[in-house]
Design an enzyme around this catalytic site. Structure first.
Site, mmCIF file in Angstrom:
data_model
loop_
_atom_site.group_PDB
_atom_site.id
_atom_site.type_symbol
_atom_site.label_atom_id
_atom_site.label_comp_id
_atom_site.label_asym_id
_atom_site.label_seq_id
_atom_site.Cartn_x
_atom_site.Cartn_y
_atom_site.Cartn_z
ATOM 1 N N LYS A 124 2.376 2.718 12.348
ATOM 2 C CA LYS A 124 1.968 3.175 11.010
ATOM 3 C C LYS A 124 0.731 4.030 11.174
ATOM 4 O O LYS A 124 -0.010 3.880 12.133
ATOM 5 C CB LYS A 124 1.621 1.970 10.135
ATOM 6 C CG LYS A 124 1.716 2.249 8.660
ATOM 7 C CD LYS A 124 3.143 2.134 8.178
ATOM 8 C CE LYS A 124 3.304 2.642 6.765
ATOM 9 N NZ LYS A 124 4.644 2.311 6.227
ATOM 10 N N ASP A 164 5.097 7.922 3.586
ATOM 11 C CA ASP A 164 4.766 6.674 2.905
ATOM 12 C C ASP A 164 4.052 7.142 1.628
ATOM 13 O O ASP A 164 4.235 8.298 1.221
ATOM 14 C CB ASP A 164 3.869 5.787 3.795
ATOM 15 C CG ASP A 164 3.759 4.355 3.291
ATOM 16 O OD1 ASP A 164 4.663 3.554 3.566
ATOM 17 O OD2 ASP A 164 2.768 4.036 2.592
#
Ligand code: 2IT
Length: 445
Positions: A124, A164
């Site tokens: 991430k 995201d």
């Protein structure tokens, strides 16, 4: 396994990371029993190795705004675990981004990706850069500056970022364009790309579609029908949009959406052109939903409030972590909610999750419910590697099958005494077992 010891050691090593500790605790509590039944996990120190990311990159991102002033942000990439495949996970551009939130997201991503059945590890990244109110040119310059630093650490078989919160097709375009220029290759080292340059059909819809496929399986397992059910959704971005589309298609009625300014209640249903209007609102860059009530006069805007106070059959948090707390959970339960499924990552606080489980509410965690997004990213990687493009039907059918499979795995490991299915436990155990086995097989690295 002594969960308290592990958590306190982790807290002492990394103070000030509450979201990360919350995510770790949830997994440890879920897996405690299977962990204790498998002495090889302890012997291989799997937990101690799993809670430390493989590596973290932190870098300065300096860029020039439209006024000619220099702005400085922080960029991150957390390469959490690559036991089962290249690091894979999105980039989040949001003012709230810090190491704690990205570590929690990377940790969750590791188990989520394991659940997809595809060979992807967990990663991430992102930045505390907020796209809110920025011009197109500013967003491009920021994305280019971000990539100038990150490009060396990613690659099609190393680490494949995606979107995201705050990173959609536009941002992926700028990020990938710069990556390609610097790396001098066109190997698709990003997913969520535009359809004209290697993106996959259904990827924009995939998180929301997958979530509804999962919810449908949860209801079917209880002999319930989604048709005619009312649904509250939070958020109004890409994920909320896909969820509203599929919920409506399956015959449910979506009655709320929300933004940082409050929520909209629309008793006629957020359907048809109203769903597309959500994207218009998002693209305005103002981060508000209030204009919906001005445009569609049958609806009401509740400033500063969350949609969970409305009576519905199904509640789907689709915005950000910890957006639904124990008070919200109590309100939903008091209103007789049938099913709550996290579509955002860790959308519910630990107290809210505990309450749902205690009251035996049908509840499933984000890492299972929203895995359709990253799963379809995995399908985009496959298409890029084969230099082909699948049709909408092919991708959707694969996505549907993957979500059924994730539901099946979560059900298998989540069955508890009595009839209750603990999907939190089921998803965590299924994801953990796969990662742990892969780590043991590959030795101490
Ligand atoms: O949280 C997530 O799973 C995502 N933001 C999607 C990640 C991806 O690589 O598609």
């Amino acid at each position: 396994m002594r969960i308290d010891n592990i958590l306190s050691t982790l807290e002492a090593k990394h103070p000030g990371e509450p979201e990360f500790l919350q995510a770790v605790k949830e997994v440890l509590v879920s897996i405690e029993d299977v962990y204790n039944q498998h002495p090889e996990f302890e012997k291989h120190r799997i937990i101690e190795r799993l809670v430390e990311p493989d590596r973290i990159f932190t870098f300065r991102v300096a860029w020039v705004d439209d006024k000619g002033d220099i702005q400085v942000n922080i960029g991150y990439r957390v390469q959490f675990n690559n036991a089962i495949g290249p690091y894979k996970g999105g980039l989040r551009f949001h003012a709230s981004v810090n190491l704690s939130s990205l570590k929690f997201l990377g940790f969750e991503q590791t188990f989520k990706n394991a659940l997809t059945t595809l060979p992807m590890g967990g990663g991430k990244g992102g930045s505390d850069f907020s796209p809110k109110g920025k011009s197109n040119a500013e967003i491009m310059r920021f994305c280019q500056a971000f990539m100038l630093e990150l490009w060396r650490n990613i690659g099609p078989d190393t680490d494949v970022p995606a979107g995201d919160i705050g990173v959609g097709t536009r941002e992926i375009g700028y990020l990938y364009g710069m990556y390609k220029k610097l790396a001098r290759e066109n190997t698709g080292t990003f997913t969520g790309k535009g359809l004209d340059y290697g993106g996959s059909l259904i990827r924009p819809e995939a998180t929301g579609f997958g979530a509804l496929y999962f919810v449908n399986e949860m209801l079917k397992a209880k002999n319930l029908d989604i048709k005619g059910k009312t649904v509250s959704i939070s958020g109004f971005g890409n994920v909320a949009w896909g969820a509203a589309l599929k919920a409506t298609e399956l015959g449910a009625k979506v009655v709320t959406i929300s933004g940082p300014d409050g929520y909209i209640y629309d008793p006629d249903g957020v359907s048809g052109e109203k769903i597309e209007y959500m994207l218009e609102l998002r693209d305005s860059g103002n981060d508000v939903v209030a204009p919906y009530a001005e445009k569609y006069t049958g609806s009401t805007f509740y400033p500063g409030k969350k949609p969970w106070e409305q009576k519905v059959d199904i509640a789907l948090p689709c915005a950000i972590q910890n957006e639904l707390n124990d008070k919200d959970a109590a309100a939903l339960i008091a209103n007789g909610v049938t099913c709550v499924a996290e579509v955002s990552n860790m959308g519910c606080t630990a107290e809210a999750v505990d309450l749902f489980i205690e009251k035996k509410t049908l509840f499933a965690p984000g890492k299972a419910v929203n895995a359709g997004g990253v799963a379809t990213s995995g399908l985009e990687m496959s298409q890029n590697a084969m230099h082909i493009q699948w049709t909408e039907e092919e991708v959707d059918q694969k996505l549907h099958q993957i979500m059924k499979n994730i539901h099946g795995q979560s059900l298998k490991y989540g069955k508890e005494a009595g009839e209750y299915i603990n999907y939190v436990k089921g998803a965590n155990v299924a994801g953990f077992m796969k990662v742990a086995r892969a780590m043991i097989a590959q030795g101490v690295i």
